[in-house]
Enzyme design. Structure first.
Site, PDB file in Angstrom:
ATOM      1  N   ASP A  90       0.848  -1.179   0.000  1.00 50.24           N
ATOM      2  CA  ASP A  90       0.000   0.000   0.000  1.00 50.24           C
ATOM      3  C   ASP A  90       0.891   1.240   0.000  1.00 50.24           C
ATOM      4  O   ASP A  90       2.115   1.152   0.030  1.00 50.24           O
ATOM      5  CB  ASP A  90      -0.944  -0.006   1.199  1.00 50.24           C
ATOM      6  CG  ASP A  90      -0.218  -0.017   2.537  1.00 50.24           C
ATOM      7  OD1 ASP A  90       1.002   0.188   2.546  1.00 50.24           O
ATOM      8  OD2 ASP A  90      -0.879  -0.243   3.551  1.00 50.24           O
ATOM      9  N   GLY A  92       0.681   3.924   2.196  1.00 51.22           N
ATOM     10  CA  GLY A  92       0.817   4.611   3.471  1.00 51.22           C
ATOM     11  C   GLY A  92      -0.307   5.590   3.734  1.00 51.22           C
ATOM     12  O   GLY A  92      -0.408   6.151   4.826  1.00 51.22           O
ATOM     13  N   PHE A  94      -3.514   5.046   4.106  1.00 52.54           N
ATOM     14  CA  PHE A  94      -4.438   4.596   5.153  1.00 52.54           C
ATOM     15  C   PHE A  94      -3.840   4.797   6.535  1.00 52.54           C
ATOM     16  O   PHE A  94      -4.536   5.153   7.488  1.00 52.54           O
ATOM     17  CB  PHE A  94      -4.820   3.129   4.956  1.00 52.54           C
ATOM     18  CG  PHE A  94      -5.732   2.621   6.038  1.00 52.54           C
ATOM     19  CD1 PHE A  94      -7.082   2.907   6.013  1.00 52.54           C
ATOM     20  CD2 PHE A  94      -5.232   1.883   7.104  1.00 52.54           C
ATOM     21  CE1 PHE A  94      -7.937   2.464   7.022  1.00 52.54           C
ATOM     22  CE2 PHE A  94      -6.070   1.438   8.121  1.00 52.54           C
ATOM     23  CZ  PHE A  94      -7.427   1.734   8.070  1.00 52.54           C
ATOM     24  N   ASP A 144      -3.398   8.298  -1.937  1.00 54.08           N
ATOM     25  CA  ASP A 144      -4.750   8.825  -2.103  1.00 54.08           C
ATOM     26  C   ASP A 144      -5.136   9.595  -0.856  1.00 54.08           C
ATOM     27  O   ASP A 144      -4.487   9.503   0.173  1.00 54.08           O
ATOM     28  CB  ASP A 144      -5.746   7.705  -2.390  1.00 54.08           C
ATOM     29  CG  ASP A 144      -5.797   6.676  -1.268  1.00 54.08           C
ATOM     30  OD1 ASP A 144      -4.760   6.453  -0.617  1.00 54.08           O
ATOM     31  OD2 ASP A 144      -6.864   6.089  -1.026  1.00 54.08           O
ATOM     32  N   GLN A 193     -11.681   7.081  -4.708  1.00 53.90           N
ATOM     33  CA  GLN A 193     -12.260   7.613  -3.482  1.00 53.90           C
ATOM     34  C   GLN A 193     -13.636   8.229  -3.773  1.00 53.90           C
ATOM     35  O   GLN A 193     -14.086   8.231  -4.904  1.00 53.90           O
ATOM     36  CB  GLN A 193     -11.317   8.638  -2.851  1.00 53.90           C
ATOM     37  CG  GLN A 193     -10.059   8.036  -2.230  1.00 53.90           C
ATOM     38  CD  GLN A 193     -10.362   7.164  -1.021  1.00 53.90           C
ATOM     39  OE1 GLN A 193     -11.438   7.225  -0.422  1.00 53.90           O
ATOM     40  NE2 GLN A 193      -9.404   6.326  -0.651  1.00 53.90           N
ATOM     41  N   GLY A 220     -11.338   3.726   0.900  1.00 53.69           N
ATOM     42  CA  GLY A 220     -12.216   4.563   1.701  1.00 53.69           C
ATOM     43  C   GLY A 220     -13.499   3.923   2.149  1.00 53.69           C
ATOM     44  O   GLY A 220     -14.456   4.636   2.476  1.00 53.69           O
ATOM     45  N   ASP A 270      -8.066  -7.528   0.993  1.00 53.91           N
ATOM     46  CA  ASP A 270      -7.122  -7.726   2.085  1.00 53.91           C
ATOM     47  C   ASP A 270      -7.796  -7.273   3.367  1.00 53.91           C
ATOM     48  O   ASP A 270      -8.704  -6.442   3.347  1.00 53.91           O
ATOM     49  CB  ASP A 270      -5.837  -6.914   1.880  1.00 53.91           C
ATOM     50  CG  ASP A 270      -6.042  -5.453   2.275  1.00 53.91           C
ATOM     51  OD1 ASP A 270      -5.662  -5.084   3.402  1.00 53.91           O
ATOM     52  OD2 ASP A 270      -6.603  -4.682   1.465  1.00 53.91           O
ATOM     53  N   CYS A 308     -13.047 -28.524   8.313  1.00 53.75           N
ATOM     54  CA  CYS A 308     -11.798 -27.871   7.895  1.00 53.75           C
ATOM     55  C   CYS A 308     -10.647 -28.881   7.846  1.00 53.75           C
ATOM     56  O   CYS A 308     -10.520 -29.721   8.736  1.00 53.75           O
ATOM     57  CB  CYS A 308     -11.466 -26.735   8.862  1.00 53.75           C
ATOM     58  SG  CYS A 308      -9.945 -25.847   8.464  1.00 53.75           S
ATOM     59  N   CYS A 310      -7.346 -27.783   7.603  1.00 57.19           N
ATOM     60  CA  CYS A 310      -6.110 -27.020   7.789  1.00 57.19           C
ATOM     61  C   CYS A 310      -5.155 -27.766   8.719  1.00 57.19           C
ATOM     62  O   CYS A 310      -5.532 -28.737   9.384  1.00 57.19           O
ATOM     63  CB  CYS A 310      -6.421 -25.622   8.346  1.00 57.19           C
ATOM     64  SG  CYS A 310      -6.796 -25.574  10.120  1.00 57.19           S
ATOM     65  N   CYS A 313      -6.556 -27.881  12.384  1.00 51.71           N
ATOM     66  CA  CYS A 313      -7.711 -28.760  12.597  1.00 51.71           C
ATOM     67  C   CYS A 313      -7.349 -30.229  12.428  1.00 51.71           C
ATOM     68  O   CYS A 313      -7.947 -31.099  13.061  1.00 51.71           O
ATOM     69  CB  CYS A 313      -8.852 -28.374  11.645  1.00 51.71           C
ATOM     70  SG  CYS A 313      -9.705 -26.858  12.133  1.00 51.71           S
ATOM     71  N   HIS A 339      -5.181 -21.392  11.062  1.00 53.98           N
ATOM     72  CA  HIS A 339      -6.569 -21.805  10.829  1.00 53.98           C
ATOM     73  C   HIS A 339      -7.378 -20.684  10.190  1.00 53.98           C
ATOM     74  O   HIS A 339      -8.068 -20.909   9.171  1.00 53.98           O
ATOM     75  CB  HIS A 339      -7.248 -22.230  12.128  1.00 53.98           C
ATOM     76  CG  HIS A 339      -8.728 -22.382  11.947  1.00 53.98           C
ATOM     77  ND1 HIS A 339      -9.299 -23.495  11.347  1.00 53.98           N
ATOM     78  CD2 HIS A 339      -9.766 -21.536  12.215  1.00 53.98           C
ATOM     79  CE1 HIS A 339     -10.610 -23.327  11.270  1.00 53.98           C
ATOM     80  NE2 HIS A 339     -10.912 -22.145  11.788  1.00 53.98           N
TER      81      HIS A 339
END
Length: 376
Positions: A90, A92, A94, A144, A193, A220, A270, A308, A310, A313, A339
């Site tokens: 990113d 920065g 945010f 942004d 935005q 945003g 994300d 699951c 994983c 689990c 998990h």
């Protein structure tokens, strides 16, 4: 970067992104590795156990510590972390928003004080790209101007104006740097935005689509609005985002948010939620969330989620995880994070399969039918 849409199911899209380091099937969830590592996990965990194709690192934090030049000396994020697949970084912006008590935006960029030592810094559309060139990420986000919600109309209009101005500066700078041989294997995404103002979003989206970005993000959101306002905003802006480029909804979100926004045509996500919740003892299952630190699980021999497969689990019980959490054993953070991230990555895989089979609507009905049956 190459991107192609392989199949659509109404607005939901199955696609493929190819970067210099990996092939990424979309829709995709990107685990967050703020300081070059997903908290409590290493590169082996991410690639060999979870099979993540791309993770996100934080430009703001890497810029402050250890510094982008240090990372560059180690061969960029890939050499530094030993995760040899794709990185998205990113800008920065945010972090400047989330630390806004220490920041001040102007038409040129963002002034801020380091949360580490109070030193003064200034991010500009060019400087954040210079940092990301050093980091060597596969996908770079531009600077942004983000606003908290709810926001006054004048502030939203200013945010859009600045974001468009900074986007033009960023894309022009990136192209000029590539002509010099810098960042040729790196890709750049613009960020739309406009808060929850549909016209502001439309204006910003149309302006950024005219620029030569490799992908487009919706920024945003998930910053104070309701879930329905988020969904409505994504739905409203989607017709104005180029369908031939990846669409990335930043910082989102819950499993329900992922399903709802994949249905609306989002390709990339994300969020810190799976790892942050894991560290607090909240684990995601096919049937909802469980709080594994609850006394109800002390003698529970079953896995976190019986559906699951994983690493956690397959090998450990709720009772053992309950014990680890109560004992403040660091092993808990790794097992719980494995998990939760597996759950998120598997959820995306299930959605990709549903789109491929043309039955996303059926998948969504089944997803919601299970929710709430095992909350505690």
């Amino acid at each position: 970067m190459e991107f192609k849409v392989i199949k659509t199911n109404n607005n939901a899209r199955l696609g493929l992104i190819k970067t210099a380091h990996s092939e990424i099937q979309t829709p995709v969830f990107m685990p967050v590795g703020t300081v070059g590592a997903v908290k409590s996990l290493d590169a082996y965990d991410m690639s060999e156990i979870l099979d993540a194709k791309i993770i996100l690192a934080n430009t703001y934090h890497m810029y402050l510590r250890p510094g982008s030049k240090v990372v560059k000396e180690f061969g960029g994020l890939h050499g530094f972390s030993r995760f040899d697949r794709s990185f998205l970084t990113d800008s920065g912006g945010f972090q400047a928003f989330s630390l806004r008590s220490k920041t001040k935006n102007d038409d040129g960029g963002i002034k801020f004080k380091s949360h580490i030592d109070g030193s003064l810094h200034y991010f500009t559309p060019r400087s954040v790209l210079d940092t990301q060139y050093d980091l060597g990420s596969d996908i770079m986000m531009i600077l942004d101007d983000l606003v908290a919600l709810p926001a006054e109309k004048k502030r939203v209009e200013l945010s859009v104006k600045r974001t468009i101005k900074w986007a033009k500066e960023a894309i022009n700078y990136h192209k000029s740097q590539q002509e010099k041989g810098i960042g040729r294997a790196q890709n750049i995404f613009g960020i739309i935005q406009g808060a929850t103002d549909f016209e502001a979003r439309k204006t910003c989206a149309k302006s950024l689509c005219e620029m030569d970005f490799d992908g487009l993000a919706i920024g945003g959101l998930s910053v104070g609005e309701t879930n329905q306002e988020m969904y409505d905003t994504v739905e409203a802006v989607m017709p104005f985002i180029d369908a031939n480029r990846p669409r990335y909804l930043m910082g989102v979100g819950t499993p329900e948010d992922l399903v709802e926004n994949v249905e609306r045509g989002v390709d990339m996500f994300d969020c810190v939620m799976p790892t942050r919740n894991a560290r607090n003892g909240t684990l995601f299952t096919s049937f909802g969330k469980i709080n594994v630190k609850s006394a109800a699980f002390i003698n529970d021999h079953s896995p976190i989620d019986p559906l699951c497969n994983c690493h956690t689990c397959r090998n450990y019980s709720r009772g053992y995880l309950n014990h680890l959490f109560r004992a403040r054993e660091l092993t808990f953070y790794r097992l719980a994070s494995l998990h939760n991230l597996h759950y998120y990555l598997n959820l995306m895989s299930e959605m990709r399969n549903a789109i491929a089979n043309g039955d996303f609507a059926k998948f969504k009905r089944n997803f919601y039918a299970k929710r709430g049956k095992f909350d505690s």
